[in-house]
Write an enzyme that holds these catalytic residues in place. Structure first.
Site, short mmCIF file in Angstrom:
data_model
loop_
_atom_site.label_atom_id
_atom_site.label_comp_id
_atom_site.label_asym_id
_atom_site.label_seq_id
_atom_site.Cartn_x
_atom_site.Cartn_y
_atom_site.Cartn_z
N MET A 43 0.82 -1.21 0.00
CA MET A 43 0.00 0.00 0.00
C MET A 43 0.86 1.26 0.00
O MET A 43 1.84 1.37 0.72
CB MET A 43 -0.88 -0.03 1.27
CG MET A 43 -1.71 1.20 1.53
SD MET A 43 -2.76 0.98 2.99
CE MET A 43 -1.54 0.71 4.28
N SER A 117 3.92 -6.65 1.99
CA SER A 117 2.75 -6.16 2.70
C SER A 117 1.48 -6.66 2.01
O SER A 117 1.34 -7.86 1.79
CB SER A 117 2.81 -4.65 2.83
OG SER A 117 1.90 -4.18 3.81
N GLN A 118 0.55 -5.78 1.64
CA GLN A 118 -0.71 -6.26 1.08
C GLN A 118 -0.50 -7.01 -0.24
O GLN A 118 -1.32 -7.85 -0.62
CB GLN A 118 -1.71 -5.12 0.88
CG GLN A 118 -1.42 -4.17 -0.26
CD GLN A 118 -2.48 -3.08 -0.42
OE1 GLN A 118 -3.26 -2.80 0.50
NE2 GLN A 118 -2.54 -2.45 -1.58
N ASP A 235 6.74 -4.63 14.35
CA ASP A 235 5.86 -3.97 13.39
C ASP A 235 4.86 -3.06 14.10
O ASP A 235 4.11 -3.50 14.97
CB ASP A 235 5.10 -5.04 12.60
CG ASP A 235 4.61 -4.53 11.25
OD1 ASP A 235 4.19 -3.36 11.19
OD2 ASP A 235 4.67 -5.29 10.27
N HIS A 291 7.89 -2.60 10.07
CA HIS A 291 7.29 -3.15 8.86
C HIS A 291 8.19 -2.96 7.64
O HIS A 291 8.60 -1.84 7.31
CB HIS A 291 5.95 -2.45 8.63
CG HIS A 291 5.09 -3.10 7.61
ND1 HIS A 291 4.66 -4.41 7.72
CD2 HIS A 291 4.57 -2.65 6.43
CE1 HIS A 291 3.92 -4.72 6.68
NE2 HIS A 291 3.85 -3.68 5.88
#
Length: 309
Positions: A43, A117-118, A235, A291
């Protein structure tokens, strides 16, 4: 004379074999035997950002000279690619990527996948829905496989849409138009309203087989050689961070979490995680840091040399 001729011939043959071995070894070292690599960004990022996936692509190509690296781009340019990471339905994105991969002849014999991530749960959806061309290994770096319940920020640098998205999710993540139009809502998992999540989540609840069992999803995921899940121990972006290993909050509250092996998803083996775990094909890796914060050395030694082929 014949003996001398025979010795010379044998010597030449041995030298030729030695040369072939050396050439083959060089090819392995140079990376020409490594399968193509497909990456999908997270993202607020894009396919080709020079300080993120653009840099990662160069690292991979330096590590495996000659390897084909495809960094997913959805849209005509980097701006559209970034915007689509927020506002283009995840199911539409997955369908588009499935088409891109199927039409790329360089991937016909299979590829390794790395999701950031996503992008990690989106690539998992590709593996489950589109088994051709075959995905061989899937590396998930900070993926949110059980969803998120909280959006403190959108990573670094924070994106201008973060506050807007956060407010909408906190109020109406499961409104039909929000589910259709806002990517992050499609993997929003409210532990206080598990039934609403299962019924209204148009993406995550589907690929996790939480409404009805789609045996094809399970069969296709089990075709992976390895599923590598990387969790970032410090994270502050993903809530809860246990989702990176398929853990999540216990239903009815948002403090206590269950682990992968305590999850209904694992116990009931809805998508094949339990079977993969028993067969040693589910790899859990933890790394200290926030993250997607990792060193080049760690990425090369642990991920590239550790799991790609």
């Amino acid at each position: 004379m014949f003996v001398l001729f025979l010795k010379a011939t044998v010597t030449r043959i041995l030298n030729m074999l030695l040369i072939l071995v050396i050439v083959a070894s060089c090819n392995i070292v140079s990376g020409t035997t490594i399968k193509p690599i497909v990456m999908w960004h997270g993202m607020g990022d894009s396919c080709c950002n020079p300080i993120s996936l653009g840099r990662i692509k160069l690292i991979i190509e330096d590590t495996f000279p000659g390897v084909y690296v495809k960094s997913i781009k959805i849209g005509a340019n980097i701006i559209e690619d970034t915007e689509n990471g927020f506002f283009l339905n995840a199911n539409v994105q997955v369908e588009e990527v499935c088409s891109q991969l199927a039409n790329d002849s360089k991937l016909a014999d299979g590829y390794n996948a790395i999701g950031f991530s996503q992008g990690a749960q989106f690539l998992r959806a590709v593996a489950q829905r589109c088994p051709s061309p075959p995905m061989i290994n899937l590396v998930s770096l900070g993926g949110q496989h059980q969803g998120v319940y909280g959006l403190p920020n959108c990573g670094y640098p924070a994106h201008k849409w973060c506050d807007y998205i956060r407010k909408i999710l906190n109020v109406g993540a499961y409104w039909s138009w929000v589910q259709r139009e806002l990517v992050q809502a499609e993997y929003w998992h409210d532990p206080l309203n598990e039934e609403e999540y299962r019924q209204r989540s148009i993406f995550l609840a589907d690929i996790n087989n939480e409404r009805q069992l789609n045996e094809t999803y399970r069969t296709n995921l089990l075709k992976l050689k390895n599923l590598i899940l990387v969790r970032f121990n410090n994270d502050t972006i993903v809530e809860p961070r246990e989702t990176e290993w398929f853990g999540f909050y216990r239903p009815g509250q948002a403090k206590e979490v269950y682990s992968l092996r305590e999850s209904p998803l694992y116990i009931e083996d809805r998508i094949g995680l339990k079977q993969m775990d028993k067969e040693g094909r589910l790899k859990l890796i933890a790394i200290d840091g926030n993250h997607l914060q990792f060193s080049e050395e760690w990425f090369v030694s642990t991920i590239l040399h550790g799991f790609l082929e």
